[in-house]
Design a protein around this motif. Structure first.
Motif, PDB file in Angstrom:
ATOM      1  N   PRO A 251       0.910  -1.124   0.082  1.00  0.00           N
ATOM      2  CA  PRO A 251      -0.050  -0.190  -0.151  1.00  0.00           C
ATOM      3  C   PRO A 251       0.917   1.296  -0.056  1.00  0.00           C
ATOM      4  N   ASP A 252       0.415   2.224  -0.435  1.00  0.00           N
ATOM      5  CA  ASP A 252       0.819   3.706  -0.187  1.00  0.00           C
ATOM      6  C   ASP A 252       1.358   3.879   1.169  1.00  0.00           C
ATOM      7  N   ARG A 253       2.765   4.749   0.992  1.00  0.00           N
ATOM      8  CA  ARG A 253       3.130   5.174   2.262  1.00  0.00           C
ATOM      9  C   ARG A 253       2.180   5.764   3.170  1.00  0.00           C
ATOM     10  N   GLN A 254       1.325   7.037   2.518  1.00  0.00           N
ATOM     11  CA  GLN A 254       0.561   7.755   3.030  1.00  0.00           C
ATOM     12  C   GLN A 254      -0.733   6.977   3.616  1.00  0.00           C
ATOM     13  N   LEU A 255      -0.891   5.819   3.314  1.00  0.00           N
ATOM     14  CA  LEU A 255      -2.028   4.896   3.857  1.00  0.00           C
ATOM     15  C   LEU A 255      -1.468   4.466   5.272  1.00  0.00           C
ATOM     16  N   LEU A 256      -0.430   4.152   5.103  1.00  0.00           N
ATOM     17  CA  LEU A 256       0.326   3.461   6.381  1.00  0.00           C
ATOM     18  C   LEU A 256       0.161   4.473   7.369  1.00  0.00           C
ATOM     19  N   ASP A 257       0.996   5.711   6.928  1.00  0.00           N
ATOM     20  CA  ASP A 257       1.046   6.863   7.823  1.00  0.00           C
ATOM     21  C   ASP A 257      -0.525   7.413   8.473  1.00  0.00           C
ATOM     22  N   ALA A 258      -1.390   7.510   7.775  1.00  0.00           N
ATOM     23  CA  ALA A 258      -2.771   7.733   8.099  1.00  0.00           C
ATOM     24  C   ALA A 258      -3.296   6.879   9.219  1.00  0.00           C
ATOM     25  N   GLN A 259      -3.154   5.476   9.070  1.00  0.00           N
ATOM     26  CA  GLN A 259      -3.418   4.535  10.158  1.00  0.00           C
ATOM     27  C   GLN A 259      -2.539   4.746  11.401  1.00  0.00           C
ATOM     28  N   ALA A 260      -1.355   4.999  11.222  1.00  0.00           N
ATOM     29  CA  ALA A 260      -0.221   5.111  12.263  1.00  0.00           C
ATOM     30  C   ALA A 260      -0.770   6.292  13.156  1.00  0.00           C
ATOM     31  N   GLU A 261      -1.050   7.196  12.501  1.00  0.00           N
ATOM     32  CA  GLU A 261      -1.584   8.521  13.369  1.00  0.00           C
ATOM     33  C   GLU A 261      -2.853   8.468  14.151  1.00  0.00           C
ATOM     34  N   LYS A 262      -3.770   7.611  13.445  1.00  0.00           N
ATOM     35  CA  LYS A 262      -5.242   7.229  14.446  1.00  0.00           C
ATOM     36  C   LYS A 262      -4.661   6.409  15.455  1.00  0.00           C
ATOM     37  N   MET A 263      -3.683   5.644  15.341  1.00  0.00           N
ATOM     38  CA  MET A 263      -3.360   4.524  16.476  1.00  0.00           C
ATOM     39  C   MET A 263      -2.610   5.176  17.587  1.00  0.00           C
ATOM     40  N   ARG A 264      -1.870   6.122  17.022  1.00  0.00           N
ATOM     41  CA  ARG A 264      -1.134   7.098  18.179  1.00  0.00           C
ATOM     42  C   ARG A 264      -2.083   8.093  18.853  1.00  0.00           C
ATOM     43  N   ALA A 265      -3.050   8.439  18.193  1.00  0.00           N
ATOM     44  CA  ALA A 265      -4.033   9.407  18.845  1.00  0.00           C
ATOM     45  C   ALA A 265      -4.844   8.624  19.908  1.00  0.00           C
TER      46      ALA A 265
END
Length: 268
Positions: A251-265
């Motif tokens: 998957p796109d890096r941006q997709l990974l980052d978007a999920q990571a940000e929600k997890m961190r929140a």
């Protein structure tokens, strides 16, 4: 607001009952259809995303008690894993994806593959988050239907763990990969061989692991790419395949980052 990102389509040939996925049983198919089962030696992280940065993550409930912030071991200070209801607020959903992507709930398979050699089991465990092996405290999943293409299967599984459990799954799998390039195993009573290749991926997560997997069963060799990210005491596992054609892509890096940000929140 939908994420300004593009879902990539990772694809495989018609699947056999033994299933390419650790997470879901694929449909049965013509045993005579084949595809090149060799993972690419040049696989790298997906191309840079287009568009602007991902929007701020929506609110997600933190575990009860404690600060909820990640500890040095990769879990939360409270040691209380998120519940299924809390995970549903964290996993990427309909509000996070482009209009051409439809999101539906997805449940993990009730049976994991078992490696013939116990030393290689951590690789298979991380592909499913250890969900059906009882390693996760709670889990939820979404399937992303792209352009109404039923052949395309794009799944995210999100799971929570007791303090340090998510990090241990990733660390154990990473260590095992070095000596588990080929993993004879059993799944649903059938013999299958998994060929693995570690893929270099990066994201905003605490840990990011890419695994290019080739499943060989009978006359078929089926490639699938897995992207696994760990944030605190959660794992998100991205699995993509298509039952019609025979290529795989992360998957796109941006997709990974978007999920990571929600997890961190969810830990803040």
């Amino acid at each position: 607001m939908a994420l300004p990102l593009r879902f990539r389509r990772a694809v495989v040939p018609v699947a056999v009952v033994t299933s390419v996925l650790m997470l879901a049983s694929a449909c049965g198919g013509d045993d005579d259809k084949k595809a090149d089962g060799s993972p690419s030696a040049t696989k790298t992280s997906a191309a840079s995303p287009t568009g602007t940065d991902a929007p701020a993550s929506p609110d997600a409930t933190s575990p009860a008690g404690g600060s909820g912030k990640p500890s040095a071991t990769g879990g939360t200070a409270s040691g209380t894993p998120l519940t299924e209801a809390q995970l549903k607020k964290v996993i990427l959903g309909q509000a996070d994806v482009p209009a051409n992507v439809k999101v539906a709930p997805f449940s993990a398979n009730d049976q994991e593959a078992q490696a013939d050699e116990a030393s290689c089991q951590p690789v298979l465990d991380v592909l499913s988050g250890g969900v059906t092996a009882g390693k996760a405290a709670a889990d939820t999943g979404n399937r992303f239907l792209i352009d109404d293409d039923e052949n395309d299967v794009s799944v995210i599984l999100l799971a929570s763990y007791a303090n340090g459990g998510a990090k241990k799954l990733v660390d154990d799998a990473t260590a095992a990969l070095a000596s588990c390039a080929s993993i004879p195993a059993s799944k649903a009573g059938s013999k299958v061989t998994f060929t693995t290749e570690k893929v270099d991926l990066t994201s905003k997560a605490d840990a990011t692991l890419g695994i290019a997997l080739v499943t060989s069963a009978g006359s078929q060799s089926i490639p699938t790419d897995y992207a696994i990210i760990q944030v605190g005491d959660m794992l998100a596992i991205f699995v993509n395949l298509n039952t019609e054609t025979g290529e795989a892509e992360m998957p796109d890096r941006q997709l990974l980052d978007a999920q990571a940000e929600k997890m961190r929140a969810a830990h803040s």
